[in-house]
Design an enzyme around this catalytic site. Structure first.
Site, PDB file in Angstrom:
ATOM      1  CG  LEU A   1      22.968 -16.927 -15.100  1.00  0.00           C
ATOM      2  CD1 LEU A   1      21.946 -15.806 -15.229  1.00  0.00           C
ATOM      3  CD2 LEU A   1      22.297 -18.207 -14.600  1.00  0.00           C
ATOM      4  CB  ALA A   2      23.943 -20.317 -20.655  1.00  0.00           C
ATOM      5  CD  GLU A   3      24.863 -16.819 -24.381  1.00  0.00           C
ATOM      6  OE1 GLU A   3      25.428 -15.708 -24.365  1.00  0.00           O
ATOM      7  OE2 GLU A   3      25.223 -17.772 -25.085  1.00  0.00           O
ATOM      8  CB  THR A   4      25.115 -11.745 -19.064  1.00  0.00           C
ATOM      9  OG1 THR A   4      25.222 -12.598 -17.917  1.00  0.00           O
ATOM     10  CG2 THR A   4      24.673 -10.356 -18.605  1.00  0.00           C
TER      11      THR A   4
END
Length: 262
Positions: free
Chosen positions: A44-47
């Site tokens: 994902l774009a960010e974790t």
């Protein structure tokens, strides 16, 4: 070892829209390599990862490729988990981060991030920016701490932007913000960050640390409404408060589960 994981759609009140972020609560920090591997596996774009502290929580954010200094939607997603899943008592969370102290206020089903404003200045656009945007009718270009910001004339130009993501990926910056006045909101934007492994980010809270002070000055108002015009889309309530910005959004739980680690 098993770790809980949640996937939250941030800056939306509807599933399958907004910006999805993974959130992994921890009791203690794992090795950086493990955190990066989890973020890469999530893709994902960010974790976001956080641990409890005496004052609140310490939060860190990872793209599939690297750790970043600030992320809005994954902070909002983390606050959603803390308030709604972990049963946090109170209406204000304090996060320690690489960008200093951040807070999130929960009120009336809205989560409001309080972030420092970006320091930006007029910039000469690098040749790859002009080439990557395929000669869009650029009005202004600014450079903030990590991103370029490009101002266009209309919402339609932002929505229908023609671009070359390969060329944009060569620009030495975290990403590129594209913005214009909105038709039904104060301003709209899109955000491209191929350098960080995210071709187009659905909704970018951290980019609004640049967008909010710019549009507050341009429109001569501090209370603003904004949309990010990605395919998934997102809506933000924004407010300029001196050298800080308030970025409000909603969120929905999409997935909960467990990670198996060695």
């Amino acid at each position: 070892m098993k770790l809980n994981i949640y996937q939250i759609d941030a800056f939306t009140n509807q599933l399958f829209s907004g910006n999805p972020a993974a959130v992994v609560p921890l009791e203690n920090w794992l090795p950086d390599e493990t955190l990066q591997n989890i973020a890469a596996e999530n893709n994902l774009a960010e974790t976001a990862f956080y641990i409890p502290t005496e004052a609140g929580f310490h939060i860190r954010w990872f793209t599939p490729f690297l750790e970043v200094e600030l992320c809005g939607h994954a902070t909002l997603a983390s606050a959603y988990v803390i308030f709604n899943i972990q049963g946090y008592e109170g209406d204000l969370i304090k996060f320690e981060s690489l960008s200093g102290e951040l807070t999130v206020l929960c009120k009336d089903n809205w989560l409001t991030l309080n972030f420092p404003v970006d320091q930006y200045h007029i910039a000469v656009p690098p040749p790859a920016l002009m080439e990557g945007l395929r000669d869009a009718a650029i009005l202004e270009v600014y450079k903030g701490k990590t991103d370029y910001m490009v101002v266009l004339d209309t919402e339609a130009e932002v929505r229908d932007l023609d671009f070359d993501i390969i060329v944009l990926s060569t620009i030495p910056a975290r990403g590129i913000i594209i913005t214009a006045p909105g038709d039904e909101v104060d301003f709209v934007s899109r955000f491209f960050a191929p350098q960080s492994g995210v071709d187009e980010d659905p909704v970018t809270g951290s980019a609004h640390t640049t967008l909010i002070p710019y549009w507050a000055e341009k429109l001569e108002k501090t209370d603003l409404r904004a949309k990010q015009l990605s395919k998934r889309g997102g809506f933000l309530k924004c407010d300029l408060d001196g050298d800080r910005v308030n970025i409000g959004g909603q969120a929905r739980l999409y997935l909960s589960g467990q990670i198996e680690t060695d």
